[in-house]
Write a protein that holds these residues in place. Structure first.
Motif, short mmCIF file in Angstrom:
data_model
loop_
_atom_site.label_atom_id
_atom_site.label_comp_id
_atom_site.label_asym_id
_atom_site.label_seq_id
_atom_site.Cartn_x
_atom_site.Cartn_y
_atom_site.Cartn_z
N ALA A 132 0.84 -1.20 0.00
CA ALA A 132 0.00 0.00 0.00
C ALA A 132 0.87 1.25 0.00
CB ALA A 132 -0.91 0.00 1.21
N SER A 133 0.58 2.17 -0.92
CA SER A 133 1.36 3.39 -1.01
C SER A 133 0.90 4.40 0.03
CB SER A 133 1.23 3.99 -2.41
OG SER A 133 -0.14 4.20 -2.71
N ARG A 134 -0.33 4.29 0.48
CA ARG A 134 -0.83 5.23 1.48
C ARG A 134 -2.12 4.71 2.12
NH1 ARG A 134 -4.31 9.19 -1.81
NH2 ARG A 134 -4.42 8.11 -3.79
N THR A 135 -2.50 5.41 3.18
CA THR A 135 -3.72 5.05 3.91
C THR A 135 -4.73 6.18 3.75
OG1 THR A 135 -2.48 3.78 5.53
CG2 THR A 135 -4.65 4.57 6.21
N ILE A 136 -5.94 5.80 3.42
CA ILE A 136 -7.03 6.79 3.35
C ILE A 136 -8.08 6.41 4.38
CG2 ILE A 136 -8.88 7.76 1.94
CD1 ILE A 136 -7.15 7.28 -0.53
N THR A 137 -8.39 7.34 5.25
CA THR A 137 -9.43 7.08 6.23
C THR A 137 -10.77 7.54 5.66
OG1 THR A 137 -7.88 7.37 8.04
CG2 THR A 137 -10.22 7.56 8.58
N VAL A 138 -11.74 6.66 5.67
CA VAL A 138 -13.08 7.00 5.19
C VAL A 138 -14.05 6.85 6.35
CG1 VAL A 138 -14.94 6.39 3.61
CG2 VAL A 138 -12.56 6.21 2.85
N GLU A 139 -14.74 7.95 6.67
CA GLU A 139 -15.71 7.92 7.76
C GLU A 139 -17.11 7.74 7.17
OE1 GLU A 139 -13.38 10.78 10.95
OE2 GLU A 139 -14.80 11.68 9.54
N MET A 140 -17.88 6.89 7.83
CA MET A 140 -19.25 6.63 7.36
C MET A 140 -20.24 7.25 8.35
SD MET A 140 -18.98 2.83 5.74
CE MET A 140 -18.93 1.83 7.22
N TYR A 141 -21.14 8.05 7.81
CA TYR A 141 -22.20 8.66 8.63
C TYR A 141 -23.55 8.21 8.08
CZ TYR A 141 -18.46 11.66 10.39
OH TYR A 141 -17.30 12.11 10.98
N ASN A 158 -26.56 9.26 5.98
CA ASN A 158 -26.03 8.17 5.17
C ASN A 158 -25.11 8.78 4.13
OD1 ASN A 158 -27.79 6.22 6.43
ND2 ASN A 158 -29.43 6.96 5.13
N TYR A 159 -23.90 9.03 4.49
CA TYR A 159 -22.93 9.59 3.55
C TYR A 159 -21.51 9.30 4.03
CZ TYR A 159 -22.93 13.36 7.05
OH TYR A 159 -22.86 14.06 8.23
N TYR A 160 -20.56 9.48 3.10
CA TYR A 160 -19.15 9.27 3.41
C TYR A 160 -18.44 10.60 3.57
CZ TYR A 160 -19.64 4.50 1.54
OH TYR A 160 -20.02 3.21 1.29
N GLU A 161 -17.38 10.57 4.32
CA GLU A 161 -16.41 11.67 4.30
C GLU A 161 -15.03 11.05 4.20
OE1 GLU A 161 -18.66 15.17 6.79
OE2 GLU A 161 -16.65 14.58 7.41
N PRO A 162 -14.27 11.28 3.13
CA PRO A 162 -14.60 12.15 1.99
C PRO A 162 -15.59 11.46 1.03
CG PRO A 162 -12.50 11.07 1.61
CD PRO A 162 -12.94 10.66 2.99
N GLU A 163 -16.11 12.24 0.09
CA GLU A 163 -17.04 11.70 -0.90
C GLU A 163 -16.35 11.52 -2.25
OE1 GLU A 163 -20.32 14.52 -0.72
OE2 GLU A 163 -21.52 12.99 0.27
N GLU A 200 -16.72 3.38 -8.01
CA GLU A 200 -17.27 4.12 -6.86
C GLU A 200 -17.05 3.29 -5.60
OE1 GLU A 200 -21.27 6.03 -8.99
OE2 GLU A 200 -21.36 4.08 -8.03
N PHE A 201 -16.96 3.96 -4.46
CA PHE A 201 -17.14 3.22 -3.21
C PHE A 201 -18.56 3.52 -2.75
CE2 PHE A 201 -16.16 6.92 -0.49
CZ PHE A 201 -15.32 7.67 -1.30
N ALA A 202 -19.22 2.50 -2.23
CA ALA A 202 -20.66 2.65 -2.02
C ALA A 202 -21.14 1.83 -0.85
CB ALA A 202 -21.42 2.24 -3.28
N CYS A 203 -22.25 2.27 -0.28
CA CYS A 203 -22.94 1.51 0.76
C CYS A 203 -24.19 0.92 0.13
CB CYS A 203 -23.33 2.41 1.93
SG CYS A 203 -24.38 1.58 3.14
N ASN A 204 -24.26 -0.39 0.10
CA ASN A 204 -25.37 -1.06 -0.57
C ASN A 204 -26.45 -1.54 0.38
OD1 ASN A 204 -24.47 -0.84 -3.39
ND2 ASN A 204 -22.73 -2.02 -2.64
N VAL A 205 -26.43 -1.07 1.63
CA VAL A 205 -27.58 -1.30 2.51
C VAL A 205 -28.78 -0.67 1.78
CG1 VAL A 205 -28.64 -0.70 4.73
CG2 VAL A 205 -26.20 -1.30 4.62
#
Lengths: 177, 593
Positions: free
Chosen positions: A44-53, A55-60, A157-162
């Motif tokens: 892995a060249s880097r780490t990206i933190t993705v926060e889930m709220y 119903n949306y992501y940060e970052p988007e 895309e990254f997505a939430c499929n709930v």
């Protein structure tokens, strides 16, 4: 006793039927040639933190290089169960049918996951474990990692499929540099 | 240098100013053209519907309302949480606004979402006095969309509200064109037997109701944003965009079943409050309710927004299109709904004798159609009267041996049961998606971010929704508004309201000033609404945290039901300050509803 056996049998039946249907779309999610493949953490060249709220992501929106391996640290900061899944819009759509089934069978209940139900053998080797390498399914407060090696450019895309979450806008764009 | 100075000055002033928006509305006589007819009506700023009022959460608004009519008027901000003397109900919140007078409303905006406003005086609202409210949240929206449209529906009738009320009082079926005919009697008689048909008709006669009483006001033209079906309001989009549609039902009397053939809809908000998203093919919007949906049209084509009235006596139509002038096919109206015996399940004093052995309670079968292949005549020993469209729950007592031709596979049970628990089993009003897909139910509505902690209610208040169709009287617990004592609630309590609908009509119950927590069985995730639909023959529970002092209106939002007496004043006793005393100065004139 009798009744519960019947219930399980009935579920296994509907489960395998639906799994078939989903499989017909593109050979199941997570194996699509266009989205990439599971990566090795060491590469892995880097780490990206993705926060889930809810119903949306940060970052988007994120930017990656073709062929880059990224370590995602995914944190569920909402009150509902959420998914982080990397794929094409078609893959997400196919996966949504499976997720709908998980809701109908009580695996996903608002802010909770029913783990016993997820591990249950549904017959024909199927279960509702949700263990594909391109995605994680998290209860509120949970955090997990996905290491993903992006392939060439594509509509990823990254997505939430709930059910309902993707349609309401819980997705993020993957832009290729 | 100068811009810097200005910015500095502005930021100094900002805290004091907060966000104070000043708005002007005039109440005017207007012309309303539906495409089918042109009539005189009432509107705001020279048009009906009035403007879309756009507020921001956290803002203090001042709204100057000038009455250009020659009669009293008022504006009620439907669904907004505000001090009771700003709520705009003559005789309860304030005396009303006299002709020529300007009244200034002033209140803080403490919420976000889609709402609406309308006159609460006489029949000005059905005559056209309504508009939309859109409140932008302080933080981000918990969903994504590229553009948004208000889609405000109404049932515009060629007659004035006063005239409609007079006609209904004189002859309650004046506007009911769907009455069963003599011809239908004879065809039913040949199908079901003469005695059974007579018995069925007599049962309905007992209730002073007719099977076709789904809508007591027919003959309207459905409007969307003020446009009739031929005038075709059109919202533009670029293919691939996500669009938020803010549906508001500002009808006097009409529920609509809404679908957009070719598009899935994701419901994200109900009555201004975000709900956990639900994907649906179709939904029913009660009078005064709002639903926000997100759609995602990917193709370069037009889509029809089709809103059929629940009784199928009329429709509204609009279009989403990439370019002005494009349109898509407009579906046919489906067959008119007929009420069934299940819809009178709540009627006391009804003769249930002919229905012995029937259990309305617990069969999970989907009704009617799936069983149409059955030969009813071979089932001896059962009373076949009244079975049309009904729950087949008396089948337990039947001899199944004669039913070999039945396809059991088509009887959906359990989880796939499409019957909605908020309708009486076998109800003629049971909604069904036109494409056989998902129809939204109240049971699907779960709060996205619950406003209140779940707690035990302090007490329960039963409100029986009652009426006599023959005299067109509508009431609560058998008492109409002018004869009723107010409902007294205590500040700080949580009251559980039990609505028992003993009539054969749906009633959208609207409590002003405080949220209605609809019991869908989801505990802390129960959604909060401002209008609760109660279907015929059903009991629905809602809870209210009594967190606003003062006095409030509580009524059926069908205009002519409210005016006929299905209305209560609610008085909140106690409170954080002495607001109680101030309510005494409100004159009891100026009309109600």
């Amino acid at each position: 006793m009798n009744a519960s056996k019947l219930f399980v049998a009935g579920m296994a039946l509907s489960m395998s039927a639906t799994a078939f249907a989903a499989g017909a779309h593109d050979g199941g999610h997570g194996h699509g040639a266009t989205s990439g493949e599971p990566g090795k953490a060491s590469e892995a060249s880097r780490t990206i933190t993705v926060e889930m709220y809810d119903n949306y992501y940060e970052p988007e929106e994120i930017s990656v290089k073709p062929g880059e391996t990224v370590r995602f640290v995914v944190e569920n900061k909402g009150n509902l169960v959420h998914e982080f899944s990397v794929g094409t819009p078609d893959m997400h759509e196919a996966h949504q049918e499976e997720m709908m089934m998980m809701v109908e069978h009580g695996v996903i209940q608002g802010g909770k996951l029913n783990h016993d139900m997820m591990n249950m053998d549904m017959g024909n080797g199927h279960s509702m474990k949700h263990d594909d390498p391109n995605s994680v399914l998290l209860e509120p407060g949970q955090s997990k990692e996905v290491v993903w090696k992006f392939s060439d450019k594509g509509n990823i895309e990254f997505a939430c499929n709930v059910p309902g979450h993707y349609q309401a806008g819980m997705y993020g764009e993957v832009n290729f540099e | 240098m100068k811009p810097h100075f200005l910015t500095g000055l502005l930021s100094l002033l900002m805290p004091a100013m907060v966000l104070a928006g000043e708005y002007d509305l005039t109440v005017d006589r207007v012309k309303i053209d539906t495409g089918d007819f042109v009539k005189e009506g009432i509107g705001y700023n020279g048009a009906s519907p009035g403007p879309v009022m756009r507020f921001k959460e956290g803002e203090n608004v001042r709204i100057n309302v000038t009455n250009n009519l020659d009669e009293m008027t008022s504006i009620h901000w439907h669904g907004l949480i505000l001090p009771f003397n700003q709520d705009g109900v003559p005789g309860i919140s304030f005396p009303g606004i006299k002709p020529g007078e300007t009244f200034t409303y002033e209140f803080p905006i403490q919420q976000a979402g889609t709402y609406w406003f309308h006159s609460h005086s006489g029949f000005q609202e059905p005559d056209g006095a309504y508009g939309a409210i859109v409140i932008e949240p302080e933080g981000r929206e918990p969903f994504r969309y590229d553009r948004e449209y208000v889609v405000q529906l109404t049932d515009k009738h060629p007659h004035s509200g006063d005239r409609i009320m007079r006609n209904l009082k004189m002859m309650p079926d004046y506007y009911n064109r769907e009455q069963q005919t003599v011809g239908e009697f004879f065809s039913d008689a040949s199908k079901n037997g003469l005695m059974n048909t007579i018995r069925d008709r007599m049962a309905w006669g007992d209730m002073r109701m007719m099977k076709a009483d789904v809508e007591d006001l027919q003959g309207f033209t459905g409007l969307i944003n003020g446009k009739g079906p031929e005038q075709n309001w059109t919202g533009l989009f670029e293919p691939g965009e996500r669009i938020r549609l803010r549906f508001i039902n500002s009808s006097a009397m009409t529920y609509f079943d809404i679908r957009i053939p070719g598009l899935d809809m994701t419901v994200v908000q109900a009555d201004g409050n975000n709900v956990q998203p639900v994907n649906v093919d179709e939904f029913r919007i009660g009078v005064a309710e709002t639903y926000d949906v997100i759609v995602h049209p990917k193709d370069e084509q037009a889509y029809t927004i089709f809103a059929e009235s629940m009784g199928r006596s009329g429709y509204a139509r609009a279009t989403l299109a990439p370019e002005e002038g494009m349109e898509a096919a407009v579906p046919q109206l489906r067959e008119a709904a007929r009420l069934t015996m299940a819809d009178m399940g709540g009627m006391p004093g009804m003769d249930h004798g002919s229905m012995a052995g029937m259990d309305h309670g617990n069969m999970d079968m989907d009704s009617s159609e799936d069983m149409s292949g059955m030969d009813h005549s071979s089932m001896e020993g059962t009373d076949q009267s009244n079975m049309g469209g009904m729950d087949h729950s008396n089948m337990e007592a039947m001899d199944h041996s004669g039913m070999s031709g039945m396809d059991h596979g088509s009887m959906t049970m359990g989880k796939e049961d499409k019957s909605d628990p908020f309708y009486a089993k076998g109800s003629g009003l049971m909604p069904k998606a036109a494409n056989g897909g998902k129809f939204l139910s109240y049971a699907d509505l779960k709060a996205q971010d619950p406003l209140y902690e779940d707690r035990e209610p302090t007490r329960e208040i039963e409100l029986r929704l009652t009426g006599n169709m023959e005299r067109y009287t509508w009431s609560i617990n058998g008492v109409k508004y002018e004869d009723a004592d107010p409902i007294r609630l205590k500040y700080g309590e949580r009251v559980r309201f039990k609505f028992v609908n003993e009539t054969m009509m749906t009633h959208p119950m609207h409590l002003h000033g405080m949220w209605s927590i609809l019991d869908v069985g989801a505990g802390q995730w129960n959604p909060i609404k401002h209008t609760i639909n109660v279907n015929p023959g059903t009991t629905v529970y809602m809870e209210t945290e009594v967190d606003e002092p003062g006095q409030w209106a509580f009524h059926c939002h069908l205009s002519y039901h409210a005016a006929a007496g299905m209305f209560r004043k609610v008085i909140i006793e106690g409170g954080p300050d002495s607001t109680q005393a101030k309510t005494d100065v409100i004159a009891e004139d100026g009309g109600e509803a």
